[in-house]
Write an enzyme that holds these catalytic residues in place. Structure first.
Site, PDB file in Angstrom:
ATOM      1  N   GLY A  71       0.774  -1.231   0.000  1.00  0.00           N
ATOM      2  CA  GLY A  71       0.000   0.000   0.000  1.00  0.00           C
ATOM      3  C   GLY A  71       0.810   1.288   0.000  1.00  0.00           C
ATOM      4  CD  GLN A  72       4.661  -0.056   1.327  1.00  0.00           C
ATOM      5  OE1 GLN A  72       4.024  -0.642   0.468  1.00  0.00           O
ATOM      6  NE2 GLN A  72       5.228  -0.699   2.329  1.00  0.00           N
ATOM      7  CE  LYS A  73       2.012   9.960  -4.168  1.00  0.00           C
ATOM      8  NZ  LYS A  73       0.655  10.387  -4.020  1.00  0.00           N
ATOM      9  CB  ILE A  75       3.753  -0.530  -3.852  1.00  0.00           C
ATOM     10  CG1 ILE A  75       5.199  -0.789  -3.429  1.00  0.00           C
ATOM     11  CG2 ILE A  75       3.064  -1.828  -4.258  1.00  0.00           C
ATOM     12  CD1 ILE A  75       5.348  -1.616  -2.178  1.00  0.00           C
ATOM     13  NE  ARG A  76      -0.959   4.110  -1.762  1.00  0.00           N
ATOM     14  CZ  ARG A  76      -0.946   5.334  -1.312  1.00  0.00           C
ATOM     15  NH1 ARG A  76      -1.721   6.253  -1.846  1.00  0.00           N
ATOM     16  NH2 ARG A  76      -0.157   5.685  -0.331  1.00  0.00           N
TER      17      ARG A  76
END
Length: 183
Positions: A71-73, A75-76
């Site tokens: 859910g890190q930016k 990775i999104r």
């Protein structure tokens, strides 16, 4: 091309009863804990997911490939790479983290507009209900304007990943809706 043939095969010879589910949400919402509750039936110590985890889960005689996406930016930004042939999205909301409320709502809206997810059903987990001060599922539904969604079937479920409450009911709903769509 393979996607087209797999759809034709399913129509001609029946569903293989194997489906793809993607668990997404902001970092630390409880996605990995939910995945391991489904697969192992217990809480394990986790670290932030860098990339993805995939576990096969059998539920109601249906084989599910459950993808847990970080859910890190950063990775999104690559979630789309996983969404081909997605049957369902489980969007996990940390009901206690009001500081990320706007960011979470924005990411959820992006998912609803994503062309790769146009046929997916959406389960929203209002996680961490076991913590005092958590926003209720009704409040999250109101803030996320879920009643305005006309493009997808959706359901919101209050849950606690660490206490394993609400998770079975949510997955029951997902499997029922997937099977209805694939009759």
């Amino acid at each position: 091309m393979g996607f087209v043939f797999s759809k034709i095969f399913k129509k001609l010879f029946g569903s293989s009863n194997s489906f793809n589910i993607h668990i997404v949400g902001l970092q630390n919402a409880g996605k990995t804990t939910i995945l391991y509750q489904y697969n192992l039936g217990k809480v394990i110590e986790t670290t932030p997911t860098l990339g993805s985890n995939m576990e096969e889960v059998n539920h109601k005689n249906v084989k599910l490939k459950v993808w847990d996406l970080g859910g890190q930016k950063s990775i999104r930004e690559v979630w789309d790479n996983y969404f081909l042939e997605s049957d369902a999205v489980i969007y996990v909301v940390d009901s206690t983290d009001k500081s990320k409320e706007d960011e979470s709502m924005e990411e959820f809206q992006k998912l609803l507009k994503n062309e790769l997810l146009k046929n997916a059903v959406f389960l929203i987990f209002a996680n961490k209900q076991d913590i005092e001060g958590a926003m209720t599922a009704d409040l999250i539904a109101e803030k996320y304007k879920l009643s305005d969604i006309k493009t997808h079937q959706w359901h919101i479920q209050a849950c606690s990943a660490v206490k394993n409450t609400g998770l079975g009911e949510g997955l029951d709903w997902v499997v029922d809706k997937i099977l209805e769509k694939n009759k």
